[in-house]
Design an enzyme around this catalytic site. Structure first.
Site: not given
Lengths: 312, 312
Positions: B128, B180
């Site tokens: 991530e 994001t």
């Protein structure tokens, strides 16, 4: 006339990270209230112990909810309430909520139980409004239900009884005054998003711990990154006391309601009593008078005992 | 050499009010990954479908976690990973998490399962970090555990698997780009205390609903007063679509991860399919291409199938 006694226990609201949404019910202390049904549409309030409680029902936390209730009834009835005040007003362990919830539960009993618990909470909230100007439910809800309750929302009211874990609660009430209005005014009206995220992680953990009876998770989740850092400045000795209690085995704890009482949760009575000892020692050393209590989490809330046909 | 296939499913993070702390695992779509144990200390990444995935393992979400894992092993081993990418990167349903969690779960299997699920999540978080610059766990945790998981805290990592209620998830992925980084940058760094309190009431209600399988409570609690009002402005059609889905019987839903996918929860497959129809209709009318899915909540997370001694 029909009469009963209501034992209305103290409660701990603002359960650490659960500010405004989580409260728990104590076994003791509890107010004792004698309540009589009258055939006149009036509310009579008396203080049994010389406590200077307002006798005008509209200004009394036990009276205001019953005035609201009377408006919703078709019958012409009233109530006489004699309050043996055992929970000191201003202590932060739900003194006003106990009067309100006890009066409502007793009245409901004497009327043949026409109101469910959510309706009783709604009436009792009128007592909180008299006491603090705000219709909050995080003391009256656990006082009515017992155990630990979640107030998901106030408007519309959404109360969810969670569970009553076998935990012991140590409470110390240092005899200093923290006015609810001051405790509210000191709070910042904006909070950093990163702290809010920590807080909701802990709330989710605390609720999960309560529902799964996972005591270590309850302990890890008893953290407050938003309210306690601000309000604890109003309570002498808070930080040191909290540290000592956790070192002595408490799962955790914090400020009860808006203070000044402090509560700690423990998994055994023995630990809870040791914690009470630390609390007493702390305030003895600070030269501040105090009361202290050890109690289990109360599983039933307000308890009603019928009184036999009383002529008094 | 020993080999296996990992089916690594998509996940929905930022579960409405549970921003950064709650995620759920989907049945489909799922990445398919062929993973082989090597006797050389190297990580080889291949994309099976022509997807332009970085083949440098340090820059690949499946590779980075395994580089970390290799450093912790005493053995000289490595892995070859062939990724059949079925979850579109940038969709907001955990594409990077699936690669990371699938690679870690497969490697753990091939090594004889030396790592527990929490350790696997910790490795997968390195993936991530490669994908978004932040080591978050609300996709990799449900991908590893299945069901709905709570991330109470990131540092130290505290993951609590909650439950896997029998709910259906409708997902629509409108083919627009929401980066994001932009979705993070748009958030206000300060939130009003009164909204934060509403949010934690809803989080507590959502967790209670999940643990007690109380679907109406889940529905009432699926409200986000903080993130969704801001981020939904990045997704055309969001408000109208949400309203239509709730009118058609969805319990509730919101933005999946940081978007642009939108998810809705329903109590039956029939309702979930009707919701998918509304999603399709909405984006057809807006002239925006989309993918849509209906899936149950996945109860097991990444699924591993052994591959027979493969010479290839």
């Amino acid at each position: 006339m029909k009469a009963c006694i209501a034992y209305a226990p103290g409660t701990v609201a603002n359960l650490v990270c659960g500010f405004d949404i989580l409260g728990l019910c104590l076994d003791s202390p509890a107010d004792k209230m004698e309540v009589r049904l009258l055939d006149t549409a009036e509310i009579i309030i008396k203080s049994a112990d010389g406590y200077p409680l307002p006798e005008d029902p509209a200004l009394n936390t036990a009276g205001a909810p019953l005035l609201e209730m009377l408006q919703d009834l078709d019958q012409k009835v009233g109530f006489e309430i004699i309050i043996h005040k055992r929970i000191k007003p201003g202590s932060g362990i739900g003194s006003s909520a106990a009067s309100a919830a006890g009066a409502v539960a007793a009245a409901n009993y004497l009327l043949g139980s026409p109101f469910d618990k959510v309706q009783q909470i709604q009436y009792a909230m009128a007592g909180e409004k008299v006491a603090s100007g705000v219709k909050h439910a995080d003391n009256v809800a656990p006082c009515i239900y017992g155990g630990i309750t979640l107030i998901r929302s106030i408007a519309p009211l959404d109360v969810i009884p969670l569970a009553a874990p076998d935990l012991y609660v140590s409470v110390v009430h240092p005899q200093i005054e923290v006015r609810t209005a001051d405790a509210r005014a000191i709070l910042r009206q904006q909070v950093p998003l990163k702290n809010a995220i920590k807080q909701w992680g802990n709330i989710a953990g605390l609720v999960t711990g309560i529902l799964k009876n996972d005591l270590p998770l309850i302990g890890r989740s008893l953290e407050d990154h938003i309210i306690e850092p601000v309000r604890s400045t109003l309570i002498p000795g808070f930080q040191e006391l909290k540290k000592s209690c956790k070192e002595a085995g408490a799962l955790g704890g914090g400020i009860s309601g808006s203070g000044p009482s402090i509560f700690m949760l423990s998994s055994s009575r023995q630990t809870a009593q040791a914690i009470e000892g630390i609390m007493q020692e702390t305030y003895k050393n600070l030269g501040i008078d105090y009361h202290s209590y050890v109690s289990m989490i109360n599983k039933e809330g307000v308890r009603i005992e019928p009184l036999n046909n009383s002529s008094r």
